[in-house]
Design a protein around this motif. Sequence first.
Motif, PDB file in Angstrom:
ATOM      1  N   GLY A   1     -12.021 113.864 -64.178  1.00  0.00           N
ATOM      2  CA  GLY A   1     -12.039 112.563 -63.431  1.00  0.00           C
ATOM      3  C   GLY A   1     -10.713 111.768 -63.901  1.00  0.00           C
ATOM      4  N   GLY A   2     -10.197 110.978 -63.024  1.00  0.00           N
ATOM      5  CA  GLY A   2      -9.037 109.835 -63.418  1.00  0.00           C
ATOM      6  C   GLY A   2      -9.314 108.953 -64.303  1.00  0.00           C
ATOM      7  N   SER A   3      -8.383 108.444 -65.084  1.00  0.00           N
ATOM      8  CA  SER A   3      -8.604 107.534 -66.403  1.00  0.00           C
ATOM      9  C   SER A   3      -7.959 106.206 -65.724  1.00  0.00           C
ATOM     10  N   VAL A   4      -8.236 104.996 -66.302  1.00  0.00           N
ATOM     11  CA  VAL A   4      -7.691 103.775 -65.838  1.00  0.00           C
ATOM     12  C   VAL A   4      -6.910 103.249 -66.854  1.00  0.00           C
ATOM     13  N   ILE A   5      -5.586 103.081 -66.619  1.00  0.00           N
ATOM     14  CA  ILE A   5      -4.463 102.993 -67.760  1.00  0.00           C
ATOM     15  C   ILE A   5      -3.941 101.691 -67.399  1.00  0.00           C
ATOM     16  N   LEU A   6      -3.888 100.962 -68.322  1.00  0.00           N
ATOM     17  CA  LEU A   6      -2.946  99.694 -68.173  1.00  0.00           C
ATOM     18  C   LEU A   6      -1.303 100.177 -68.463  1.00  0.00           C
ATOM     19  N   GLU A   7      -0.475  99.607 -67.659  1.00  0.00           N
ATOM     20  CA  GLU A   7       1.004  99.815 -68.203  1.00  0.00           C
ATOM     21  C   GLU A   7       1.887  98.796 -67.923  1.00  0.00           C
TER      22      GLU A   7
ATOM     23  N   ALA B   1      -2.123 101.857 -72.325  1.00  0.00           N
ATOM     24  CA  ALA B   1      -3.093 102.189 -73.064  1.00  0.00           C
ATOM     25  C   ALA B   1      -4.074 102.357 -71.912  1.00  0.00           C
ATOM     26  N   VAL B   2      -5.023 103.449 -72.437  1.00  0.00           N
ATOM     27  CA  VAL B   2      -6.297 103.864 -71.581  1.00  0.00           C
ATOM     28  C   VAL B   2      -7.393 103.161 -71.924  1.00  0.00           C
ATOM     29  N   VAL B   3      -7.657 102.395 -71.042  1.00  0.00           N
ATOM     30  CA  VAL B   3      -8.944 101.607 -71.144  1.00  0.00           C
ATOM     31  C   VAL B   3     -10.330 102.218 -70.800  1.00  0.00           C
ATOM     32  N   ALA B   4     -10.216 103.345 -70.001  1.00  0.00           N
ATOM     33  CA  ALA B   4     -11.543 103.916 -69.391  1.00  0.00           C
ATOM     34  C   ALA B   4     -11.192 105.459 -69.108  1.00  0.00           C
ATOM     35  N   ALA B   5     -11.548 106.172 -70.156  1.00  0.00           N
ATOM     36  CA  ALA B   5     -11.121 107.847 -70.054  1.00  0.00           C
ATOM     37  C   ALA B   5     -11.787 108.514 -68.874  1.00  0.00           C
ATOM     38  N   GLY B   6     -11.304 109.242 -68.233  1.00  0.00           N
ATOM     39  CA  GLY B   6     -12.011 110.007 -67.162  1.00  0.00           C
ATOM     40  C   GLY B   6     -12.846 111.037 -67.732  1.00  0.00           C
ATOM     41  N   GLY B   7     -14.021 111.259 -67.193  1.00  0.00           N
ATOM     42  CA  GLY B   7     -14.968 112.276 -67.624  1.00  0.00           C
ATOM     43  C   GLY B   7     -14.600 113.709 -67.317  1.00  0.00           C
ATOM     44  N   ARG B   8     -14.915 114.735 -68.415  1.00  0.00           N
ATOM     45  CA  ARG B   8     -13.981 115.972 -68.158  1.00  0.00           C
ATOM     46  C   ARG B   8     -15.162 116.828 -67.271  1.00  0.00           C
ATOM     47  N   GLY B   9     -14.366 117.563 -66.401  1.00  0.00           N
ATOM     48  CA  GLY B   9     -14.982 118.324 -65.422  1.00  0.00           C
ATOM     49  C   GLY B   9     -15.881 119.276 -66.264  1.00  0.00           C
TER      50      GLY B   9
ATOM     51  N   LEU C   1     -11.808  92.260 -66.382  1.00  0.00           N
ATOM     52  CA  LEU C   1     -11.944  93.580 -65.515  1.00  0.00           C
ATOM     53  C   LEU C   1     -13.117  94.180 -65.688  1.00  0.00           C
ATOM     54  N   TYR C   2     -13.769  94.844 -64.856  1.00  0.00           N
ATOM     55  CA  TYR C   2     -14.988  95.792 -64.968  1.00  0.00           C
ATOM     56  C   TYR C   2     -14.470  97.209 -64.577  1.00  0.00           C
ATOM     57  N   VAL C   3     -13.714  97.906 -65.403  1.00  0.00           N
ATOM     58  CA  VAL C   3     -13.225  99.043 -65.220  1.00  0.00           C
ATOM     59  C   VAL C   3     -14.040 100.349 -64.987  1.00  0.00           C
ATOM     60  N   THR C   4     -13.963 101.203 -64.328  1.00  0.00           N
ATOM     61  CA  THR C   4     -14.683 102.267 -63.937  1.00  0.00           C
ATOM     62  C   THR C   4     -13.831 103.819 -63.975  1.00  0.00           C
ATOM     63  N   SER C   5     -13.880 104.599 -64.914  1.00  0.00           N
ATOM     64  CA  SER C   5     -12.994 105.870 -64.704  1.00  0.00           C
ATOM     65  C   SER C   5     -13.621 106.575 -63.767  1.00  0.00           C
ATOM     66  N   GLY C   6     -12.906 107.856 -63.521  1.00  0.00           N
ATOM     67  CA  GLY C   6     -13.447 108.960 -62.546  1.00  0.00           C
ATOM     68  C   GLY C   6     -14.604 109.913 -63.447  1.00  0.00           C
ATOM     69  N   ARG C   7     -15.575 110.359 -62.330  1.00  0.00           N
ATOM     70  CA  ARG C   7     -16.576 111.059 -63.223  1.00  0.00           C
ATOM     71  C   ARG C   7     -15.943 112.625 -62.673  1.00  0.00           C
ATOM     72  N   GLY C   8     -16.189 113.489 -63.796  1.00  0.00           N
ATOM     73  CA  GLY C   8     -15.624 114.818 -63.978  1.00  0.00           C
ATOM     74  C   GLY C   8     -16.637 115.542 -62.786  1.00  0.00           C
ATOM     75  N   GLY C   9     -15.908 116.540 -62.040  1.00  0.00           N
ATOM     76  CA  GLY C   9     -16.320 117.323 -61.034  1.00  0.00           C
ATOM     77  C   GLY C   9     -17.456 118.371 -61.823  1.00  0.00           C
ATOM     78  N   ASP C  10     -18.575 118.884 -60.949  1.00  0.00           N
ATOM     79  CA  ASP C  10     -19.278 119.901 -61.577  1.00  0.00           C
ATOM     80  C   ASP C  10     -18.762 121.208 -61.220  1.00  0.00           C
ATOM     81  N   GLY C  11     -19.286 121.873 -62.488  1.00  0.00           N
ATOM     82  CA  GLY C  11     -18.875 123.416 -62.265  1.00  0.00           C
ATOM     83  C   GLY C  11     -19.462 124.171 -61.194  1.00  0.00           C
ATOM     84  N   SER C  12     -19.152 125.106 -60.854  1.00  0.00           N
ATOM     85  CA  SER C  12     -19.842 126.037 -59.567  1.00  0.00           C
ATOM     86  C   SER C  12     -20.518 127.160 -60.159  1.00  0.00           C
TER      87      SER C  12
END
Length: 424
Positions: A42-48, A113-121, A9-20
Motif C-alpha cells: 500500500g502507498g504511504s502518506v508522506i509530508l514533504e 517524513a512518513v506519517v502513515a506507512a503503507g500496509g505490506r502486501g 489531519l486524519y491520514v490513512t495509508s494504503g492497504r496491502g494487496g492480498d496474495g493469490s
Amino acid sequence: MAFVDECTLYVTSGRGGDGSVSMHSEPYKARGGPDGGSGGNGGSVILEVTAGIHDLSWLAEHPHPRAANGANGRSTRRDGASGKDLILPVPDGTVVFDDEGFVADLTGVGSRAVVAAGGRGGRGNSLLTSSRNRAPKFAEPGESAEVRTIVLELRTVADVGLVGLPNAGKSTLLSRLTAAKPKIADYPFTTLTPNLGVAGMDADRFVVADVPGLIEGAAEGKGLGHRFLRHVVRCRALVLVVDLSAPDPSADLAVLRAELAAYDETLAARPAVVAGTKADLVEDARAVAAALEGEVVVVSSMTGDGVDELLERLGLLAQEGATIEAEYQPTVVLRPGRPRFIVARRANGGWEVSGRSVERWIQETDLEDDREVAQLQTRLKKEGVDRKLAALGARAGDDVHIKGRVFEFVPDTDPAAPSEPVDA
C-alpha cells in the motif's frame, strides 16, 4: 484565502494487496504446482517541504488524505501493483505531532517524513511452499492500512524577526525595510498572521518576519500568545520593536524580554537589537531611546530616518545569528520506547491484543496447520504477549482477541515460563 498556521489531519495509508491462491493449470500437465502472485504494498502518506508553499491552508481544507491501496496478486505468479505514495506538500518550518507527542521537525526544501506507512502486501501461495507443504492452498492477506491523527504547526523560518507589543509599528517598519505590503492600521492587533519580506542586496539578502503583536502573559497563552510566539523560535536574530511615543517604553521593552524568556530560554540569548519606532512623534526621541536598556536604533518609518542604519545593523545581526545558530536539520522521532503491542481488557469480557507486528503474524498464519500455529505460539511467547496477559490478571480459559481471531489463554504451570495463548 486565509493564512493557516495550524491544522489537524486524519491520514490513512494504503492497504496491502492480498496474495493469490492459485494452482498452475495447463493442458496435459498434471500437478502444475502453486503459482499465486503476491499483493502489492500500500502507498504511504508522506509530508514533504516544498518551495512556494507558505501556509497550511490547502491541507486544512483537505483534512482526510488517503494513499492508494496495493493491488491483489493474481495467478501465474503475477504480483499486484504497489499503491502510489501520497506526498503532501508542506511549508518550510512545519512541525508534526501525534497523540504521543512530537513526530517530526521539517526544515529545508526536500525534507520529508512518513506519517502513515503503507500496509505490506500479502505473499501468494507460490512463495509459501516448504518441504512439508509443497502445495499450500492459502495465501497471506494484505496488511491493514495505518490510520493516524496528526497535528501540523507552522513555525515561520526567517533570519530576523520583528517582535513588539500591538501597534508598535512593526508592519510599517517591515514595509520600509522590505518590499512587503502588510496591512497597516491605527488599531491594535492589525497583524494576525506573520508577514515576510526580503531585505538587503544580492548575496547579503535576508528574510525579515513581522510577528503578530504580543501582550503581557503571551507566554502563558494570553492573546493567542503561543500561536504567535512559536514563529519567533525559528528566527536567528530578533528586533525588539518599541514605540517611543508610548507612555512607558522601558516597561514595554521589559515585557517583551520577559515573555520571550518565559516561552523559550534560548530566545534570551538570541542576537537582538532594539528598534525605537515612531521617533517623529517624540520631541527628543534619542533621549527617550537612551533610557532603554541595550543597543537602540532610533527609527521613523514615516520619514525614513534611521531606516538605513537599522538595515545595516540587521545585515550584521543576521550574519551573527547564522554563525551562532546552527542550521536546523530535519528531525524525525522514532520513539524506540513505544510499546510493540498493547493489551487491554474488553468491556464484554476477555482481552484484546493489538500491535502492528502481532496482528501481521496472525494474518500470515494458516490456523488450520498445526505446525504454523505452533510457530505462531512461539513468536507470541518470545514477544512477551503471554507474560503481559498474566501480569494483567488473565486467567486460564480467558478469551484473547487478536485481529478478529479468538484464542484461549492457557497459562503455563511453570511460573518462570508462562505459556502463550493457544487457538480456541
